[in-house]
Design a protein around this motif. Structure first.
Motif, PDB file in Angstrom:
ATOM      1  N   ARG A  28     -22.972  84.002  80.454  1.00  0.00           N
ATOM      2  CA  ARG A  28     -24.357  83.613  80.186  1.00  0.00           C
ATOM      3  C   ARG A  28     -24.713  83.668  78.707  1.00  0.00           C
ATOM      4  N   LYS A  29     -23.829  84.135  77.889  1.00  0.00           N
ATOM      5  CA  LYS A  29     -24.109  84.241  76.463  1.00  0.00           C
ATOM      6  C   LYS A  29     -23.886  82.894  75.779  1.00  0.00           C
ATOM      7  N   LYS A  30     -24.793  82.545  74.880  1.00  0.00           N
ATOM      8  CA  LYS A  30     -24.628  81.344  74.070  1.00  0.00           C
ATOM      9  C   LYS A  30     -23.661  81.640  72.934  1.00  0.00           C
ATOM     10  N   LEU A  31     -22.785  80.681  72.637  1.00  0.00           N
ATOM     11  CA  LEU A  31     -21.790  80.892  71.596  1.00  0.00           C
ATOM     12  C   LEU A  31     -22.455  81.199  70.255  1.00  0.00           C
ATOM     13  N   ALA A  32     -23.522  80.476  69.923  1.00  0.00           N
ATOM     14  CA  ALA A  32     -24.177  80.645  68.626  1.00  0.00           C
ATOM     15  C   ALA A  32     -24.941  81.959  68.531  1.00  0.00           C
ATOM     16  N   LYS A  33     -25.332  82.515  69.663  1.00  0.00           N
ATOM     17  CA  LYS A  33     -26.148  83.731  69.659  1.00  0.00           C
ATOM     18  C   LYS A  33     -25.348  84.980  70.012  1.00  0.00           C
ATOM     19  N   LEU A  34     -24.051  84.840  70.194  1.00  0.00           N
ATOM     20  CA  LEU A  34     -23.222  85.994  70.522  1.00  0.00           C
ATOM     21  C   LEU A  34     -23.160  86.937  69.326  1.00  0.00           C
ATOM     22  N   THR A  35     -23.397  88.216  69.548  1.00  0.00           N
ATOM     23  CA  THR A  35     -23.402  89.202  68.476  1.00  0.00           C
ATOM     24  C   THR A  35     -22.323  90.255  68.713  1.00  0.00           C
ATOM     25  N   ALA A  36     -22.060  91.022  67.667  1.00  0.00           N
ATOM     26  CA  ALA A  36     -21.084  92.110  67.806  1.00  0.00           C
ATOM     27  C   ALA A  36     -21.577  93.135  68.817  1.00  0.00           C
ATOM     28  N   LYS A  37     -22.881  93.347  68.896  1.00  0.00           N
ATOM     29  CA  LYS A  37     -23.441  94.280  69.881  1.00  0.00           C
ATOM     30  C   LYS A  37     -23.174  93.801  71.299  1.00  0.00           C
ATOM     31  N   ASP A  38     -23.285  92.471  71.530  1.00  0.00           N
ATOM     32  CA  ASP A  38     -22.984  91.926  72.852  1.00  0.00           C
ATOM     33  C   ASP A  38     -21.538  92.201  73.241  1.00  0.00           C
ATOM     34  N   VAL A  39     -20.628  91.976  72.295  1.00  0.00           N
ATOM     35  CA  VAL A  39     -19.206  92.188  72.566  1.00  0.00           C
ATOM     36  C   VAL A  39     -18.923  93.664  72.833  1.00  0.00           C
ATOM     37  N   ARG A  40     -19.525  94.550  72.033  1.00  0.00           N
ATOM     38  CA  ARG A  40     -19.301  95.983  72.216  1.00  0.00           C
ATOM     39  C   ARG A  40     -19.855  96.455  73.556  1.00  0.00           C
ATOM     40  N   THR A  41     -21.042  95.982  73.922  1.00  0.00           N
ATOM     41  CA  THR A  41     -21.640  96.359  75.208  1.00  0.00           C
ATOM     42  C   THR A  41     -20.773  95.899  76.368  1.00  0.00           C
ATOM     43  N   TRP A  42     -20.282  94.670  76.265  1.00  0.00           N
ATOM     44  CA  TRP A  42     -19.414  94.125  77.323  1.00  0.00           C
ATOM     45  C   TRP A  42     -18.113  94.923  77.441  1.00  0.00           C
ATOM     46  N   LEU A  43     -17.495  95.264  76.316  1.00  0.00           N
ATOM     47  CA  LEU A  43     -16.254  96.038  76.349  1.00  0.00           C
ATOM     48  C   LEU A  43     -16.478  97.434  76.921  1.00  0.00           C
ATOM     49  N   ASN A  44     -17.590  98.056  76.566  1.00  0.00           N
ATOM     50  CA  ASN A  44     -17.894  99.384  77.107  1.00  0.00           C
ATOM     51  C   ASN A  44     -18.099  99.334  78.615  1.00  0.00           C
ATOM     52  N   GLN A  45     -18.752  98.277  79.074  1.00  0.00           N
ATOM     53  CA  GLN A  45     -18.948  98.122  80.508  1.00  0.00           C
ATOM     54  C   GLN A  45     -17.622  97.863  81.209  1.00  0.00           C
ATOM     55  N   LEU A  46     -16.789  97.036  80.590  1.00  0.00           N
ATOM     56  CA  LEU A  46     -15.478  96.728  81.166  1.00  0.00           C
ATOM     57  C   LEU A  46     -14.605  97.976  81.221  1.00  0.00           C
ATOM     58  N   ARG A  47     -14.757  98.847  80.228  1.00  0.00           N
ATOM     59  CA  ARG A  47     -13.958 100.071  80.162  1.00  0.00           C
ATOM     60  C   ARG A  47     -14.265 101.010  81.324  1.00  0.00           C
TER      61      ARG A  47
END
Length: 400
Positions: free
Chosen positions: A84-103
């Motif tokens: 659901r994330k837009k490519l242009a609006k993807l932030t480092a915080k989004d990636v970190r949150t996703w990785l933490n959830q995946l972990r």
């Protein structure tokens, strides 16, 4: 050079510098559209861009086995978590949150493995088995996302790769259990009389990978000169089945020396293969490979693993992976004092740093042994013999 200002993103977009570059990009996008691929856009979702990158870009630059793994990572982790994330609006915080959830997500439940069972054992039964991703897998998933976003930067879809600003930590290297010198001798004794004995001897003496061993052709083996040329690897792929592929890296394509015992075994193996060819007659498959089935067809990697595991049981040795024979070769060479650069060339590592990192524990143990020897040589003679200083020791200690 044309420039336009994106008020939503707040940065300047620079178009291609030349007409030729613009035409190349347009041609690529039209070709992707003709194949039914979604057209990537910075305003589109991350899932759309990942699909485009895998099907139109990565497929042409990666080995098929690597592309298959990348596709599986995108299907299982990237697209479900970032769709659901837009490519242009993807932030480092989004990636970190996703990785933490995946972990901290149980994959047994997230992928519906438990609900598909006749009797649920995990979340569907009210108790989570905590089947989490390993740190090594998590780092690999992160690296796939970084590769995709890096290409988006090159195509000027986004200004920077936000995934590079997220740190996942350095995972511990996968543990391996190499054979000791006594275990290696026991294993070689167990292979005596086995049809693939020369292959196992070659694996333990040279450290060749499984695919490199199975991909050897007789034209690659110079038995008179005592060398082998590593030019390909034999692997099973989804599209072509069992097929010959280029070596893992450019450095993996190399020529190595063969020890005398392996030369004798290979000569006997060649004579045996000629006898099998005569016995098979018209049913012989002339594949040209050095190690084949009795009908001349190439040997499957899974078949070789079964033979290897059977030999371990026969020799009453602990169970290890076939790849651990490669680690055994390097470890035993290091313990014999062979220089790291020689081992690097034999194994076909791209950089000596890879060799040094993988076998750092062996080098540390050898350093400790060397320091102990030096400490013994520097000890006071009275501490060794218990006699006064004016009486020389009976013999000097040899220093390696």
């Amino acid at each position: 050079m044309h420039r336009s200002y994106d008020t939503a993103a707040g940065y300047v977009l620079t178009s291609s510098n030349t007409r030729k570059e613009a035409l190349a990009k347009l041609t690529e996008k039209i070709a992707a559209s003709n194949r039914g691929l979604p057209a990537p856009s910075a305003q589109g979702s991350v899932a759309v861009y990942l699909t485009y990158w895998l099907d139109a870009v990565a497929v042409h630059h990666l080995r098929e086995t690597t592309h298959t793994r990348y596709t599986a990572v995108a299907r299982l982790y990237l697209i479900p978590g970032l769709r659901r994330k837009k490519l242009a609006k993807l932030t480092a915080k989004d990636v970190r949150t996703w990785l933490n959830q995946l972990r901290t997500t149980c994959q047994c439940c997230a992928r519906g493995l438990d609900t598909a069972r006749v009797e649920p054992l995990c979340c569907a039964a009210g108790k989570c088995c905590a089947r989490w991703l390993s740190p090594l897998t998590l780092t690999y998933v992160h690296s796939v996302l970084k590769s995709a976003l890096e290409h988006a930067v090159r195509e000027e879809e986004i200004p920077r790769n936000v995934a590079r600003n997220v740190r996942t930590g350095t995972p511990r290297s996968r543990r391996f259990e190499p054979l000791t010198a006594d275990e290696a001798r026991t294993f070689l004794a167990a292979t005596s009389g086995h049809r693939l004995q020369p292959l196992f001897e070659l694996a333990l003496h040279t450290g060749l990978r499984k695919g490199e061993l199975l991909g050897l052709r007789w034209e690659d083996l110079d038995l008179a000169g005592g060398t082998a040329s590593i030019r390909r690897t034999l692997q099973r792929t989804n599209s072509s089945g069992l097929t010959a592929l280029p070596t893992k890296t450019k450095s993996s394509e190399r020529r190595i020396s063969l020890p005398t015992p392996c030369l004798h075994s290979l000569e006997q193996h060649r004579d045996r293969q000629l006898q099998e060819r005569e016995a098979a007659g018209a049913g012989w498959e002339n594949s040209g490979y050095g190690f084949t089935r009795p009908d001349g067809a190439p040997v499957e990697g899974s078949t070789l693993t079964r033979h290897f595991n059977a030999l371990l049981r026969q020799a009453r040795l602990r169970r290890i992976r076939f790849h651990d024979l490669r680690h055994s070769t390097a470890t035993l060479l290091l313990e014999q004092g062979v220089e790291l650069v020689v081992i690097k060339e034999l194994l076909g590592h791209a950089h000596i740093g890879v060799t040094a990192t993988v076998y750092a524990h062996v080098r540390l143990r050898l350093q400790r042994d060397a320091i102990d020897l030096l400490g013994h040589a520097l000890r006071n003679p009275t501490e060794i013999t218990g006699k006064p200083d004016d009486e020389p020791p009976l013999a000097g200690a040899a220093v390696r």
